[in-house]
Design an enzyme around this catalytic site. Sequence first.
Site, PDB file in Angstrom:
ATOM      1  CD  GLN A   4       7.291  41.845 -49.374  1.00 29.89           C
ATOM      2  OE1 GLN A   4       6.234  42.118 -49.933  1.00 29.89           O
ATOM      3  NE2 GLN A   4       7.932  42.705 -48.607  1.00 29.89           N
ATOM      4  CG  HIS A  80       5.283  40.146 -46.454  1.00 28.20           C
ATOM      5  ND1 HIS A  80       5.017  40.704 -45.221  1.00 28.20           N
ATOM      6  CD2 HIS A  80       4.736  40.991 -47.377  1.00 28.20           C
ATOM      7  CE1 HIS A  80       4.330  41.825 -45.389  1.00 28.20           C
ATOM      8  NE2 HIS A  80       4.155  42.024 -46.690  1.00 28.20           N
ATOM      9  N   GLY A  81       6.554  38.351 -43.076  1.00 20.58           N
ATOM     10  CA  GLY A  81       5.833  37.965 -41.866  1.00 20.58           C
ATOM     11  C   GLY A  81       5.105  39.138 -41.257  1.00 20.58           C
ATOM     12  CB  ALA A  82       5.122  42.458 -41.918  1.00 20.42           C
ATOM     13  CE1 TYR A  85      -1.762  40.932 -47.373  1.00 24.59           C
ATOM     14  CE2 TYR A  85       0.354  41.922 -46.818  1.00 24.59           C
ATOM     15  CZ  TYR A  85      -0.880  41.991 -47.438  1.00 24.59           C
ATOM     16  OH  TYR A  85      -1.252  43.132 -48.125  1.00 24.59           O
ATOM     17  N   GLY A 204       6.538  55.441 -43.202  1.00 19.16           N
ATOM     18  CA  GLY A 204       6.300  56.853 -42.964  1.00 19.16           C
ATOM     19  C   GLY A 204       7.529  57.719 -42.818  1.00 19.16           C
ATOM     20  N   GLY A 225       8.510  52.805 -49.560  1.00 17.42           N
ATOM     21  CA  GLY A 225       7.563  52.149 -50.440  1.00 17.42           C
ATOM     22  C   GLY A 225       6.695  53.145 -51.162  1.00 17.42           C
TER      23      GLY A 225
END
Length: 274
Positions: A4, A80-82, A85, A204, A225
């Site tokens: 990532q 990682h565009g979430a 960050y 979740g 995760g």
Amino acid sequence: MFAQLQHCGRISHPSHQEENALPVAPSAIKPTGSAFTARGYQDFETPRQLETSEIVDVVDQFRQAAQNALDAGLDGVEVHGANGYLIDQFLRDGTNNRTDAYGGTIENRMRFLQEVLDAVLDVFPAERVGLKLSPENSFNGMSDSNPQGHFESVVEAISDRGLGYLHVTEASMGFTGHIEGSARNVDYGKLRSLFPGTYIANNGYSKADAEFAILSGHADLVAFGTPFLANPDLVRRFRDNLPLNTVDKTTFYIGGETGYNDYPFADQNLVSAA
């Protein structure tokens, strides 16, 4: 194995930077919360806004990171565009109030993401590159005035790139209750319909939620995760319908091994119970 690739942007601290420099961001907007440092948790500081001329260097850092991953023998990378960050900070208007070519309109706010993807795709073929987005996740002090419309535009804009997958953090972190669909303010089914490739849902999900999502066509895959942190043998536990370890969230982001490699395997639980 995929690596990532991400840049913290404002979600850092001067103590992590060379010569205690301020973290950089699309705009000089201080995030809520604190960073874990060598001196424990310290409040985030107001970041320095990146100069337009500096952005090309940051894009090159993503290109170099992708090259490093390739040289190390990895199979691919996830951009990682979430989750608050740097790429996410450019995308959402709660953290981007720029007036240059990287701010204002939806097209401008996604420019940095598009340039990062261009750089990474110079290194890896598209089918070995994934993208992670989080349209309404408030983690790290994030917000957007129109997450539905904005992220529909983002997904449409990247839909013809032939990426290996789109990985989406649905709702805000800590969300539960996927089958009921409560507390979700974005139509993720619409986003899924706009992306022609593999859609990975995240955030979740229980085993039952994941099975429902896949069987109903909402997702092709579901990522886990936190359950993997607490259950090193999660695949076996799901397969054999074994109970899961309880997650201790007080150990998150504190440094060290506690809470990361000390959860028992199912067989150890059975021995302890005996």
